[in-house]
Design a protein around this motif. Structure first.
Motif, PDB file in Angstrom:
ATOM      1  N   CYS A   1       0.855  -1.320  -0.100  1.00 59.27           N
ATOM      2  CA  CYS A   1      -0.167  -0.093   0.118  1.00 59.27           C
ATOM      3  C   CYS A   1       0.925   1.298  -0.065  1.00 59.27           C
ATOM      4  O   CYS A   1       0.640   2.219  -0.808  1.00 59.27           O
ATOM      5  N   GLY A   2       1.925   1.093   0.740  1.00 58.25           N
ATOM      6  CA  GLY A   2       2.764   2.239   0.712  1.00 58.25           C
ATOM      7  C   GLY A   2       3.618   2.617  -0.414  1.00 58.25           C
ATOM      8  O   GLY A   2       3.782   3.712  -0.964  1.00 58.25           O
ATOM      9  N   LYS A   3       3.868   1.417  -1.157  1.00 57.69           N
ATOM     10  CA  LYS A   3       4.569   1.526  -2.325  1.00 57.69           C
ATOM     11  C   LYS A   3       3.643   2.132  -3.409  1.00 57.69           C
ATOM     12  O   LYS A   3       4.010   2.850  -4.419  1.00 57.69           O
ATOM     13  N   GLN A   4       2.299   1.675  -3.342  1.00 57.91           N
ATOM     14  CA  GLN A   4       1.452   2.177  -4.411  1.00 57.91           C
ATOM     15  C   GLN A   4       0.981   3.744  -4.305  1.00 57.91           C
ATOM     16  O   GLN A   4       1.276   4.471  -5.218  1.00 57.91           O
ATOM     17  N   ALA A   5       1.037   4.199  -2.860  1.00 55.22           N
ATOM     18  CA  ALA A   5       0.935   5.541  -2.761  1.00 55.22           C
ATOM     19  C   ALA A   5       2.300   6.503  -3.149  1.00 55.22           C
ATOM     20  O   ALA A   5       2.044   7.363  -3.605  1.00 55.22           O
ATOM     21  N   GLU A   6       3.550   5.814  -3.013  1.00 53.16           N
ATOM     22  CA  GLU A   6       4.571   6.290  -3.649  1.00 53.16           C
ATOM     23  C   GLU A   6       4.614   6.535  -5.225  1.00 53.16           C
ATOM     24  O   GLU A   6       4.853   7.543  -5.682  1.00 53.16           O
ATOM     25  N   MET A   7       4.011   5.274  -5.759  1.00 53.80           N
ATOM     26  CA  MET A   7       3.879   5.345  -7.069  1.00 53.80           C
ATOM     27  C   MET A   7       3.076   6.368  -7.595  1.00 53.80           C
ATOM     28  O   MET A   7       3.285   6.938  -8.664  1.00 53.80           O
ATOM     29  N   ARG A   8       1.894   6.318  -6.973  1.00 55.08           N
ATOM     30  CA  ARG A   8       1.106   7.641  -7.410  1.00 55.08           C
ATOM     31  C   ARG A   8       1.504   8.938  -7.137  1.00 55.08           C
ATOM     32  O   ARG A   8       1.243   9.997  -7.866  1.00 55.08           O
ATOM     33  N   ARG A   9       2.394   9.354  -6.216  1.00 58.90           N
ATOM     34  CA  ARG A   9       2.986  10.597  -5.787  1.00 58.90           C
ATOM     35  C   ARG A   9       4.002  10.981  -6.907  1.00 58.90           C
ATOM     36  O   ARG A   9       4.135  11.896  -7.471  1.00 58.90           O
ATOM     37  N   GLU A  10       4.647   9.718  -7.405  1.00 58.35           N
ATOM     38  CA  GLU A  10       5.863   9.917  -8.470  1.00 58.35           C
ATOM     39  C   GLU A  10       4.890  10.403  -9.774  1.00 58.35           C
ATOM     40  O   GLU A  10       5.234  11.084 -10.579  1.00 58.35           O
ATOM     41  N   ALA A  11       3.792   9.589 -10.213  1.00 58.13           N
ATOM     42  CA  ALA A  11       3.023   9.871 -11.309  1.00 58.13           C
ATOM     43  C   ALA A  11       2.416  11.311 -11.291  1.00 58.13           C
ATOM     44  O   ALA A  11       2.245  11.644 -12.321  1.00 58.13           O
ATOM     45  N   GLU A  12       1.999  11.693 -10.177  1.00 56.50           N
ATOM     46  CA  GLU A  12       1.279  12.784 -10.108  1.00 56.50           C
ATOM     47  C   GLU A  12       2.194  14.005 -10.121  1.00 56.50           C
ATOM     48  O   GLU A  12       2.192  14.923 -10.961  1.00 56.50           O
ATOM     49  N   ALA A  13       3.522  13.797  -9.535  1.00 54.45           N
ATOM     50  CA  ALA A  13       4.676  14.519  -9.986  1.00 54.45           C
ATOM     51  C   ALA A  13       5.224  14.677 -11.408  1.00 54.45           C
ATOM     52  O   ALA A  13       5.346  15.913 -11.995  1.00 54.45           O
TER      53      ALA A  13
END
Ligand SMILES: [Zn+2]
Length: 86
Positions: free
Chosen positions: A19-31
């Motif tokens: 779940c943490g990794k997913q959130a990280e991926m999402r942050r990167e994608a948003e950035a």
């Protein structure tokens, strides 16, 4: 009753490592979304996971003179391994 509700909320917010990794991926994608703001994609979804690219893009691939966006390097890797599948 109130305790049960609190436990329910805690269960809702407790996350596995994934779940943490997913959130990280999402942050990167948003950035990265702004970085690709001027790019015209041939599909407005990530062909691998079917996520809308509106939500974020992490990487792109040129294939058959088309440009495809992906939410994460994982999806891109899967696409590059077998593009004909998508
Ligand atoms: Zn994806």
């Amino acid at each position: 009753m109130k305790i049960a509700f609190t436990l329910f909320i805690m269960a809702l917010f407790s996350c596995s490592k994934d779940c943490g990794k997913q959130a990280e991926m999402r942050r990167e994608a948003e950035a990265n979304r702004n970085k690709f703001a001027g790019v015209k994609f041939d599909s407005n979804i990530d062909l691998v996971c079917k996520m809308s690219l509106e939500e974020g893009i992490s990487d792109t691939v040129h294939y058959n003179e088309k440009i495809y966006g992906f939410c994460s390097a994982d999806c891109k890797t899967q696409f590059v391994a077998a593009p004909e599948r998508y």
